[in-house]
Design a protein around this motif. Structure first.
Motif, mmCIF file in Angstrom:
data_model
loop_
_atom_site.group_PDB
_atom_site.id
_atom_site.type_symbol
_atom_site.label_atom_id
_atom_site.label_comp_id
_atom_site.label_asym_id
_atom_site.label_seq_id
_atom_site.Cartn_x
_atom_site.Cartn_y
_atom_site.Cartn_z
ATOM 1 N N GLY A 51 -3.066 -4.856 4.177
ATOM 2 C CA GLY A 51 -2.543 -3.517 4.442
ATOM 3 C C GLY A 51 -1.071 -3.400 4.098
ATOM 4 O O GLY A 51 -0.345 -4.396 4.076
ATOM 5 N N THR A 52 -0.625 -2.189 3.859
ATOM 6 C CA THR A 52 0.765 -1.978 3.434
ATOM 7 C C THR A 52 1.778 -2.361 4.502
ATOM 8 O O THR A 52 2.902 -2.757 4.191
ATOM 9 C CB THR A 52 0.981 -0.506 3.035
ATOM 10 N N THR A 53 1.381 -2.276 5.772
ATOM 11 C CA THR A 53 2.287 -2.681 6.855
ATOM 12 C C THR A 53 1.829 -3.964 7.542
ATOM 13 O O THR A 53 2.430 -4.371 8.540
ATOM 14 C CB THR A 53 2.399 -1.567 7.915
ATOM 15 N N SER A 94 -1.150 -4.220 8.985
ATOM 16 C CA SER A 94 -2.007 -3.841 10.103
ATOM 17 C C SER A 94 -3.367 -4.512 10.038
ATOM 18 O O SER A 94 -3.979 -4.766 11.066
ATOM 19 C CB SER A 94 -2.176 -2.322 10.135
ATOM 20 N N THR A 132 -8.621 -2.664 8.151
ATOM 21 C CA THR A 132 -8.853 -1.224 8.102
ATOM 22 C C THR A 132 -7.773 -0.522 7.273
ATOM 23 O O THR A 132 -8.063 0.395 6.504
ATOM 24 C CB THR A 132 -8.903 -0.615 9.518
ATOM 25 N N GLU A 133 -6.540 -0.955 7.412
ATOM 26 C CA GLU A 133 -5.463 -0.375 6.606
ATOM 27 C C GLU A 133 -5.650 -0.718 5.134
ATOM 28 O O GLU A 133 -5.385 0.112 4.252
ATOM 29 C CB GLU A 133 -4.109 -0.865 7.107
ATOM 30 N N HIS A 134 -6.100 -1.922 4.848
ATOM 31 C CA HIS A 134 -6.358 -2.353 3.472
ATOM 32 C C HIS A 134 -7.318 -1.388 2.775
ATOM 33 O O HIS A 134 -7.160 -1.079 1.590
ATOM 34 C CB HIS A 134 -6.934 -3.773 3.483
ATOM 35 N N PHE A 135 -8.329 -0.922 3.509
ATOM 36 C CA PHE A 135 -9.325 -0.014 2.940
ATOM 37 C C PHE A 135 -9.036 1.463 3.258
ATOM 38 O O PHE A 135 -9.882 2.315 2.998
ATOM 39 C CB PHE A 135 -10.715 -0.376 3.471
ATOM 40 N N GLN A 136 -7.857 1.732 3.821
ATOM 41 C CA GLN A 136 -7.493 3.094 4.221
ATOM 42 C C GLN A 136 -8.530 3.679 5.188
ATOM 43 O O GLN A 136 -8.942 4.838 5.070
ATOM 44 C CB GLN A 136 -7.335 3.987 2.980
ATOM 45 N N LEU A 137 -8.941 2.851 6.124
ATOM 46 C CA LEU A 137 -9.918 3.252 7.137
ATOM 47 C C LEU A 137 -9.379 3.008 8.545
ATOM 48 O O LEU A 137 -10.125 2.743 9.479
ATOM 49 C CB LEU A 137 -11.227 2.468 6.941
ATOM 50 N N LYS A 138 -8.085 3.126 8.692
ATOM 51 C CA LYS A 138 -7.454 2.824 9.968
ATOM 52 C C LYS A 138 -7.998 3.735 11.071
ATOM 53 O O LYS A 138 -8.094 4.947 10.906
ATOM 54 C CB LYS A 138 -5.943 3.004 9.841
ATOM 55 N N ARG A 190 -11.082 3.692 12.129
ATOM 56 C CA ARG A 190 -12.495 4.003 11.920
ATOM 57 C C ARG A 190 -13.436 2.931 12.449
ATOM 58 O O ARG A 190 -14.644 3.170 12.546
ATOM 59 C CB ARG A 190 -12.753 4.217 10.424
#
Length: 548
Positions: A364-366, A368, A371-377, A379
């Motif tokens: 992930g960009t931060t 996290s 989920t952040e890696h897949f833009q599914l934070k 979810r």
């Protein structure tokens, strides 16, 4: 099937029932051992060990060799003499089955089963002895018998320079570490590629200062469980920071990542429910599933079609469904196929738990996580993790909806009945989370190192599988060859993990290389030179097209 072979089928059934703890009606003859019954490689090893001891056979079974009770029984029946005496089927009682099997084995006059008692490197099947040969106890009345056999095996491996597990480091460990080499009897400096301190936070002076200050204020430890007298404001701050990092309503901190999986899974599913997991899941997940008493099912690694088939096949079963998977698989370094998994969970009304042990602080960009890696934070229903890796501390956590987390505060036994991490450790973790947020360049350096090393290993012809994280495997397969590679690397001054059973299945041995943001380009180049030299020394096959 003659009566004696019928006895074998009944005995196999009883031993499987004993190890799996399933009710008799759940053990249908054509139920798939892995997919339907969740029998992993370690449990299978115990089953086979006990059956070999009972029946005086020399059967070797690997996951996938025998996929049902019928086929497993057939493998053992095939080794029985043709003139096996005809007997009445034994009682369904497991103890009676065991007695009948022992009596039948004596009548068969089969040759005694070879064991690993000798200093020979061969085991009961004529193949080399592995760690799997010491799982289970068979019918021996002394449960310590296997420990004596293992001690001889371990001593032999240590003398060969293969067993380096548990070597003591001296001082802080970063890209390099001072480790006492028991084999050479001296302290040595190694290039360290076996640490999970991915972002270097465990050695940051600000983290250490926070720990020291909190120890003066709160003392060495809490001396109580969280529900009684073990909660401090520092713990509450940590839980708020973790929930914020993950974008969830609430968080619960456990004594360890292992206990977080045990407590969370066992609290939420139970008899009558289904818990469905990737076959490569971490042992803490597998143990949590066993502890829960739910029906366990395993699907082939990251195979979403197999997962869908499994969900559809058992869609009519009553009770709840929980799908559990690692975010980053700890011995393979690849990432769960989360978008597809979530779609299947929604379609089949299942909840999802993702273990973020090697994802938090890395993906992930931060940092996290998965989920952040897949833009599914936000979810995923539940995210479990550990703080002993990228966050540079100790303890585990689970994040999710507030009502779920509040339920776990009272029903997750590994939280309720255990003292949690000391307040000074929690204070250090608070500092780590602040630094990670304020200094994204740490994550950028980590990924620069990951990309460089992974591409270089691939170019040299090493098998790094589908790794896409700070864990880069070098798959070798044969356990002895992997041990020899590990020995060669340590002799040259590189310390990485040599992974064999039970970390991976027999035949899937590997080196496990952990990349850190503190590694310099010189460190990475030296490691590549050492790996290539060790591969040439041990004649490790490389991909010729790439190596050329």
């Amino acid at each position: 099937m003659n009566a004696a072979h019928h006895d074998i089928a009944a005995t196999v059934r009883a031993v499987v029932q004993k190890h799996s703890q399933y009710a008799d009606e759940a053990l249908q003859d054509h139920a798939l051992l892995q997919e339907d019954l969740g029998i992993d490689s370690i449990m299978l090893a115990g089953i086979v060990s006990e059956l070999n001891s009972l029946l005086q056979t020399r059967v070797s079974v690997s996951p996938g060799d025998s996929d049902t009770l019928v086929s497993l029984s057939a493998r053992f029946a095939a080794q029985l003499p043709a003139q096996a005496p005809v007997q009445q089927p034994p009682s369904a009682d497991p103890a009676a089955l065991a007695r009948a099997a022992v009596a039948a084995a004596a009548a068969f006059s089969a040759p005694a089963l070879a064991t690993a008692d000798s200093s020979s490197s061969t085991g009961s099947t004529g193949s080399k002895t592995t760690m799997r040969d010491f799982v289970g106890n068979g019918t021996d009345p002394d449960i310590f018998t296997k420990t004596r056999r293992f001690q001889r095996f371990q001593r032999e491996r240590a003398e060969q320079g293969h067993f380096w597990y548990g070597m003591a480091s001296r001082g802080r460990s970063s890209n390099r570490a001072r480790i006492f080499d028991r084999h050479e009897g001296r302290e040595r400096e190694f290039l360290l590629f076996a640490s999970n301190n991915y972002l270097g936070l465990a050695n940051d002076e600000r983290v250490l200062d926070a720990i020291q200050q909190a120890s003066r204020e709160y003392g060495a430890t809490n001396t109580g469980s969280r529900l009684i007298a073990g909660t401090t404001e520092v713990h509450q701050v940590l839980e708020r920071k973790l929930a914020q990092l993950k974008g969830r309503e609430d968080c619960l901190v456990f004594p360890s990542g292992y206990s977080a999986n045990l407590g969370t899974i066992a609290a939420l599913v139970g008899p009558g429910d289904q818990v469905i997991g990737d076959v490569y899941n971490h042992m803490s997940i597998q143990d949590g599933c066993k502890l829960s008493g739910a029906t366990r099912r395993l699907y082939p690694h990251n195979d979403m079609q197999a997962l869908e088939d499994m969900l559809a096949r058992h869609e009519d079963q009553s009770g709840g469904r929980l799908i559990v998977a690692d975010g980053v698989f700890s011995m393979h370094g690849d990432i769960v196929h989360l978008p597809e998994l979530l779609k299947l969970a929604q379609r089949y009304q299942a909840r999802v738990l993702i273990d973020e042990a090697h994802s938090t602080g890395v993906l992930g960009t931060t940092g996290s996580g998965t989920t952040e890696h897949f833009q599914l934070k936000g979810r995923v229903d539940l995210e479990v993790g550990t703080m002993s890796k990228a966050l540079g501390g100790q303890g585990g956590f689970v994040v999710g909806d507030a009502e779920v987390i509040d339920y776990l505060r009272y029903y997750a036994n590994s939280y309720v009945f255990a003292a949690t991490i000391p307040a000074p450790v929690a204070a250090g973790l608070n500092a780590s989370l602040d630094i990670m947020a304020a200094e994204p360049e740490r994550l950028a350096r980590l990924w620069s190192n990951i990309d460089y090393l992974k591409a270089s290993l691939d170019r040299l012809g090493f098998d790094t599988e589908q790794s896409n994280s700070a864990i880069i495997p070098v798959r070798i397969g044969d356990e002895t060859l992997a041990m020899n590679m590990g020995r060669s690397l340590r002799r040259r001054g590189l310390y990485c993990q040599t992974v064999v059973f039970p970390g991976v299945a027999v035949g899937d041995a590997r080196l496990r290389i952990s990349v850190l943001e503190s590694h310099t380009r010189q460190d990475l180049d030296q490691a590549l030179d050492m790996l290539l030299a060790a591969a040439q020394e041990n004649r490790l096959p490389l991909h010729e097209a790439l190596a050329a």
